[in-house]
Motif scaffolding. Structure first.
Motif, PDB file in Angstrom:
ATOM      1  N   PHE A 203     -11.495   3.951 -12.775  1.00 45.05           N
ATOM      2  CA  PHE A 203     -11.252   5.383 -12.213  1.00 45.05           C
ATOM      3  C   PHE A 203     -12.784   6.068 -12.377  1.00 45.05           C
ATOM      4  O   PHE A 203     -13.270   6.908 -11.584  1.00 45.05           O
TER       5      PHE A 203
ATOM      6  N   ASP B 133       0.902  -1.079  -0.002  1.00 48.30           N
ATOM      7  CA  ASP B 133       0.086   0.064  -0.033  1.00 48.30           C
ATOM      8  C   ASP B 133       0.836   1.358  -0.007  1.00 48.30           C
ATOM      9  O   ASP B 133       1.503   1.539   0.918  1.00 48.30           O
TER      10      ASP B 133
ATOM     11  N   GLY C  84      -5.032   7.998  -7.777  1.00 45.57           N
ATOM     12  CA  GLY C  84      -6.706   8.007  -8.044  1.00 45.57           C
ATOM     13  C   GLY C  84      -7.298   9.275  -7.528  1.00 45.57           C
ATOM     14  O   GLY C  84      -6.670   9.920  -6.896  1.00 45.57           O
TER      15      GLY C  84
ATOM     16  N   THR D 237      -9.110  11.794 -20.678  1.00 50.40           N
ATOM     17  CA  THR D 237     -10.270  10.839 -19.629  1.00 50.40           C
ATOM     18  C   THR D 237     -10.260   9.133 -20.210  1.00 50.40           C
ATOM     19  O   THR D 237     -10.599   9.097 -21.596  1.00 50.40           O
TER      20      THR D 237
HETATM   21  P1  NAD Z   1      -7.525   2.186 -11.875  1.00 52.91           P
HETATM   22  O1  NAD Z   1      -8.224   2.477 -10.638  1.00 52.91           O
HETATM   23  O2  NAD Z   1      -8.003   1.380 -13.014  1.00 52.91           O
HETATM   24  O3  NAD Z   1      -6.086   1.381 -11.226  1.00 52.91           O
HETATM   25  C1  NAD Z   1      -5.615   1.800 -10.316  1.00 52.91           C
HETATM   26  C2  NAD Z   1      -4.352   0.951  -9.744  1.00 52.91           C
HETATM   27  O4  NAD Z   1      -3.592   1.416  -8.919  1.00 52.91           O
HETATM   28  C3  NAD Z   1      -4.827  -0.587  -9.479  1.00 52.91           C
HETATM   29  O5  NAD Z   1      -3.979  -1.645  -9.886  1.00 52.91           O
HETATM   30  C4  NAD Z   1      -5.176  -0.444  -7.983  1.00 52.91           C
HETATM   31  O6  NAD Z   1      -4.869  -1.542  -7.419  1.00 52.91           O
HETATM   32  C5  NAD Z   1      -3.754   0.453  -7.823  1.00 52.91           C
HETATM   33  N1  NAD Z   1      -3.477   1.198  -6.581  1.00 52.91           N
HETATM   34  C6  NAD Z   1      -4.668   1.731  -5.995  1.00 52.91           C
HETATM   35  N2  NAD Z   1      -4.303   2.406  -4.655  1.00 52.91           N
HETATM   36  C7  NAD Z   1      -3.035   1.885  -4.352  1.00 52.91           C
HETATM   37  C8  NAD Z   1      -2.214   2.022  -3.283  1.00 52.91           C
HETATM   38  N3  NAD Z   1      -2.546   2.722  -2.255  1.00 52.91           N
HETATM   39  N4  NAD Z   1      -0.831   1.301  -3.450  1.00 52.91           N
HETATM   40  C9  NAD Z   1      -0.770   0.613  -4.441  1.00 52.91           C
HETATM   41  N5  NAD Z   1      -1.602   0.603  -5.465  1.00 52.91           N
HETATM   42  C10 NAD Z   1      -2.799   1.078  -5.548  1.00 52.91           C
HETATM   43  O7  NAD Z   1      -7.088   3.590 -12.176  1.00 52.91           O
HETATM   44  P2  NAD Z   1      -6.541   3.869 -13.789  1.00 52.91           P
HETATM   45  O8  NAD Z   1      -7.593   5.032 -14.382  1.00 52.91           O
HETATM   46  O9  NAD Z   1      -5.685   3.179 -14.532  1.00 52.91           O
HETATM   47  O10 NAD Z   1      -5.469   5.089 -13.074  1.00 52.91           O
HETATM   48  C11 NAD Z   1      -3.989   4.754 -13.144  1.00 52.91           C
HETATM   49  C12 NAD Z   1      -3.289   6.303 -12.972  1.00 52.91           C
HETATM   50  O11 NAD Z   1      -3.638   7.349 -14.096  1.00 52.91           O
HETATM   51  C13 NAD Z   1      -3.710   7.008 -11.775  1.00 52.91           C
HETATM   52  O12 NAD Z   1      -2.555   7.672 -11.278  1.00 52.91           O
HETATM   53  C14 NAD Z   1      -4.663   8.202 -12.126  1.00 52.91           C
HETATM   54  O13 NAD Z   1      -4.728   9.110 -11.251  1.00 52.91           O
HETATM   55  C15 NAD Z   1      -4.112   8.337 -13.672  1.00 52.91           C
HETATM   56  N6  NAD Z   1      -5.144   8.954 -14.631  1.00 52.91           N
HETATM   57  C16 NAD Z   1      -6.182   7.977 -14.920  1.00 52.91           C
HETATM   58  C17 NAD Z   1      -7.064   8.836 -15.639  1.00 52.91           C
HETATM   59  C18 NAD Z   1      -8.457   8.223 -16.359  1.00 52.91           C
HETATM   60  O14 NAD Z   1      -9.241   8.619 -16.913  1.00 52.91           O
HETATM   61  N7  NAD Z   1      -8.429   6.876 -16.036  1.00 52.91           N
HETATM   62  C19 NAD Z   1      -6.966   9.818 -16.270  1.00 52.91           C
HETATM   63  C20 NAD Z   1      -5.785  10.753 -15.799  1.00 52.91           C
HETATM   64  C21 NAD Z   1      -5.005  10.177 -15.095  1.00 52.91           C
END
Ligand code: NAD
Length: 258
Positions: free
Chosen positions: A201, A65, A95, A196
């Motif tokens: 997310f 974590d 996130g 996006t």
């Molecule tokens: P997601 O929720 O699909 O995946 C997040 C991943 O991070 C998962 O594997 C989860 O288990 C892991 N995780 C969460 N909390 C954690 C912790 N405390 N320690 C270790 N691992 C942890 O999200 P995503 O959309 O793939 O987002 C990934 C990254 O991309 C993030 O940094 C998010 O801010 C960024 N992002 C996402 C978007 C979008 O539209 N999806 C846009 C811009 C930026």
């Protein structure tokens, strides 16, 4: 496509779902040795492990974590103990944390969002630095840190996402400072800033809301994680991007303001 990633040791935080998962699969398919991570070994983690095994990937999974500094340190140490080096760090864990207007924000909300998007990156990078410097020296080429930023870091984020947008803006800026501190050590820092992207997310959003967002994107649709992953490969590859540092690569289909 990026032949020099073969045999490179790559640690990707938050990589069992969404963007991080797609990046893990993409690096493994380039022949890299990949560390995958999440805070909980859930069904998504099990599925990814099974997929990587079936593809003959070289990898290990670490349940850590990263909102806790001690776990950031342990993650880096476990990976280096297992594979002997760290050539590329991808800080992807992050996130939204909370969706709340300014007048509803509490201390706990602040701590949650900052721990998830900033402490995780700052502390994992802090403990990775000696290994990244050693990699650059040993290989005679740059080592690379790539963090997942966001369009929200520039545009402020959607309604109720001020802490999130602010945390990503700080992340973008931290990288520019680290460029000043560590370019002498041949370590590069770049950001991949998705728009996006259709991942968990956005699980709290209705199809209607997603359509509204799609209308702000020149390409008229949300992106996929697989469309983001190749930018990490590019920024990790010394051969492809060895003279690129301190930059933000937007991967957003021409999105202007979500
Ligand atoms: P997601 O929720 O699909 O995946 C997040 C991943 O991070 C998962 O594997 C989860 O288990 C892991 N995780 C969460 N909390 C954690 C912790 N405390 N320690 C270790 N691992 C942890 O999200 P995503 O959309 O793939 O987002 C990934 C990254 O991309 C993030 O940094 C998010 O801010 C960024 N992002 C996402 C978007 C979008 O539209 N999806 C846009 C811009 C930026």
């Amino acid at each position: 496509m990026f032949a020099d990633l073969n045999d490179k040791t790559v640690l990707i935080t938050g990589s069992t779902k969404g963007i991080g998962r797609a990046a893990a699969v993409a690096f493994a398919r380039q022949g890299a040795i990949v560390g995958i991570n999440s805070s909980q070994k859930d069904s998504a983690a099990e599925e990814l492990i099974a997929q990587l095994e079936s593809e003959g990937a070289r990898f290990a999974y670490y349940e850590r974590d990263l909102t806790k500094s001690g776990e950031c340190e342990t993650l880096v140490n476990e990976f280096v103990d297992q594979f002997g080096s760290l050539d590329v760090l991808v800080n992807n864990a992050g996130g939204l944390g909370v969706r709340k207007g300014l007048e509803s924000l509490e201390d706990d909300d602040f701590n949650l969002v900052m721990d998830l998007n900033l402490r995780s990156v700052i502390m994992t990078t802090r403990f990775a630095m000696p290994h990244l410097k050693a990699s650059a020296e040993k290989r005679g080429e740059t080592a690379s840190v790539i963090s997942t930023g966001s369009i929200a870091g520039r545009e402020g984020g959607g309604l109720g996402a001020s802490l999130y947008g602010g945390s990503k803006a700080m992340l973008h800026n931290l990288h520019r400072n680290w460029v000043k501190e560590f370019t002498k050590d041949n370590v590069r820092f770049n950001i991949v800033a998705p728009g996006t992207i259709d991942t968990a997310f956005h699980a709290d959003k209705s199809a209607e809301v997603k359509e509204k967002i799609a209308s702000t994107i020149a390409m008229g649709r949300l992106g996929t994680s697989e469309e983001v992953a190749p930018s990490f490969l590019f920024l990790a590859s010394h051969a492809a991007s060895g003279y690129i540092t301190g930059q933000v690569i937007d991967v957003n289909g021409g999105q202007m303001c979500p």
